[in-house]
Design a protein around this motif. Structure first.
Motif, PDB file in Angstrom:
ATOM      1  N   MET A   1      90.459 -23.995   0.380  1.00 25.90           N
ATOM      2  CA  MET A   1      90.412 -25.178  -0.460  1.00 25.90           C
ATOM      3  C   MET A   1      89.952 -24.721  -1.831  1.00 25.90           C
ATOM      4  N   ASN A   2      90.711 -25.079  -2.823  1.00 28.17           N
ATOM      5  CA  ASN A   2      90.346 -24.745  -4.190  1.00 28.17           C
ATOM      6  C   ASN A   2      89.708 -25.978  -4.809  1.00 28.17           C
ATOM      7  N   LEU A   3      88.385 -25.987  -4.876  1.00 25.43           N
ATOM      8  CA  LEU A   3      87.654 -27.112  -5.453  1.00 25.43           C
ATOM      9  C   LEU A   3      87.424 -26.777  -6.914  1.00 25.43           C
ATOM     10  N   LEU A   4      88.061 -27.525  -7.800  1.00 25.12           N
ATOM     11  CA  LEU A   4      87.946 -27.247  -9.225  1.00 25.12           C
ATOM     12  C   LEU A   4      86.645 -27.806  -9.771  1.00 25.12           C
ATOM     13  N   ASN A   5      85.982 -27.047 -10.613  1.00 31.25           N
ATOM     14  CA  ASN A   5      84.760 -27.512 -11.263  1.00 31.25           C
ATOM     15  C   ASN A   5      85.125 -28.181 -12.574  1.00 31.25           C
ATOM     16  N   HIS A   6      84.530 -29.306 -12.842  1.00 35.00           N
ATOM     17  CA  HIS A   6      84.793 -30.053 -14.062  1.00 35.00           C
ATOM     18  C   HIS A   6      83.486 -30.379 -14.747  1.00 35.00           C
ATOM     19  N   HIS A   7      83.596 -30.747 -16.036  1.00 31.78           N
ATOM     20  CA  HIS A   7      82.408 -31.092 -16.799  1.00 31.78           C
ATOM     21  C   HIS A   7      81.685 -32.285 -16.197  1.00 31.78           C
ATOM     22  N   GLU A   8      82.393 -33.120 -15.494  1.00 35.68           N
ATOM     23  CA  GLU A   8      81.743 -34.267 -14.852  1.00 35.68           C
ATOM     24  C   GLU A   8      81.487 -33.913 -13.396  1.00 35.68           C
ATOM     25  N   LYS A   9      80.243 -33.744 -13.023  1.00 31.92           N
ATOM     26  CA  LYS A   9      79.882 -33.220 -11.715  1.00 31.92           C
ATOM     27  C   LYS A   9      80.270 -34.134 -10.561  1.00 31.92           C
ATOM     28  N   ASP A  17      96.075 -26.717  -0.971  1.00 36.62           N
ATOM     29  CA  ASP A  17      96.459 -25.398  -0.504  1.00 36.62           C
ATOM     30  C   ASP A  17      96.280 -25.311   1.007  1.00 36.62           C
ATOM     31  N   GLU A  18      96.456 -24.115   1.556  1.00 29.84           N
ATOM     32  CA  GLU A  18      96.400 -23.922   3.017  1.00 29.84           C
ATOM     33  C   GLU A  18      95.025 -24.184   3.619  1.00 29.84           C
ATOM     34  N   SER A  19      93.960 -24.107   2.821  1.00 27.80           N
ATOM     35  CA  SER A  19      92.625 -24.230   3.394  1.00 27.80           C
ATOM     36  C   SER A  19      92.223 -25.671   3.705  1.00 27.80           C
ATOM     37  N   ARG A  38     102.392 -29.452  -1.220  1.00 23.84           N
ATOM     38  CA  ARG A  38     102.972 -29.426   0.125  1.00 23.84           C
ATOM     39  C   ARG A  38     103.794 -30.691   0.358  1.00 23.84           C
ATOM     40  N   TRP A  39     104.927 -30.502   1.047  1.00 29.72           N
ATOM     41  CA  TRP A  39     105.775 -31.625   1.439  1.00 29.72           C
ATOM     42  C   TRP A  39     105.294 -32.205   2.758  1.00 29.72           C
ATOM     43  N   SER A  40     105.328 -33.530   2.866  1.00 25.86           N
ATOM     44  CA  SER A  40     105.065 -34.172   4.152  1.00 25.86           C
ATOM     45  C   SER A  40     106.322 -34.057   5.008  1.00 25.86           C
ATOM     46  N   GLY A  41     106.135 -34.053   6.313  1.00 25.75           N
ATOM     47  CA  GLY A  41     107.260 -33.999   7.223  1.00 25.75           C
ATOM     48  C   GLY A  41     106.981 -33.003   8.349  1.00 25.75           C
TER      49      GLY A  41
END
Length: 152
Positions: A1-9, A17-19, A38-41
């Motif tokens: 999982m790619n958890l993006l960090n932003h200025h607003e916590k 992604d795959e995680s 990712r496509w649903s299905g």
């Protein structure tokens, strides 16, 4: 999982992604922007499970980068922990944005959120768009953006 960090916590963005724990989604592909999606299905229901704070209501934007047709996009129903979430579809630079509110969980301590996406039907690009792809597809999701309602 790619958890993006932003200025607003308090804002949390999950790239798909795959995680990320999920069921009923095809493998990760790359958007022209470089972000995963990712496509649903092949079935009409697809599920993701995300860890988010549940002590207060959350605004959720789901970034959709593809749909087999407008009918598939307009038919999407999103359920949070089995409860239908009323969503609004608007345009986005990469496609569309499904916006909704996720209610607080009564216990407040449980952080897991199960999101279920249901479309009326999945379709083959080889039939609908004359493309060499025989998968049964619904919608393509790039990311999930959460923010507490109180932070808006």
């Amino acid at each position: 999982m790619n958890l993006l960090n932003h200025h607003e916590k308090k804002r949390r963005i999950f790239e798909f992604d795959e995680s990320i724990r999920s069921f009923g989604w095809y493998h990760v592909e790359r958007h022209w922007s470089g972000s995963p999606y990712r496509w649903s299905g092949p079935h009409i229901e697809s599920i993701v499970v995300l860890e988010v704070p549940r002590s207060e209501p959350l605004s959720l934007d789901v970034i959709v980068v593809g749909a087999m047709d407008q009918k598939a996009l307009n038919s999407v129903k999103v359920f949070g922990d089995g409860r239908l979430l009323e969503s609004v579809v608007t345009g986005h630079e990469f496609g569309w944005k499904l916006s909704m509110v996720v209610p607080a969980r009564e216990s407040g301590s449980h952080r897991e959120l199960e999101l279920s996406f249901k479309v009326l039907a999945t379709l083959k690009p080889s039939v609908v768009k004359n493309e060499p792809d025989d998968r049964l597809l619904g919608i393509a999701v790039m990311k999930f953006e959460f923010e507490p309602i109180s932070a808006q």
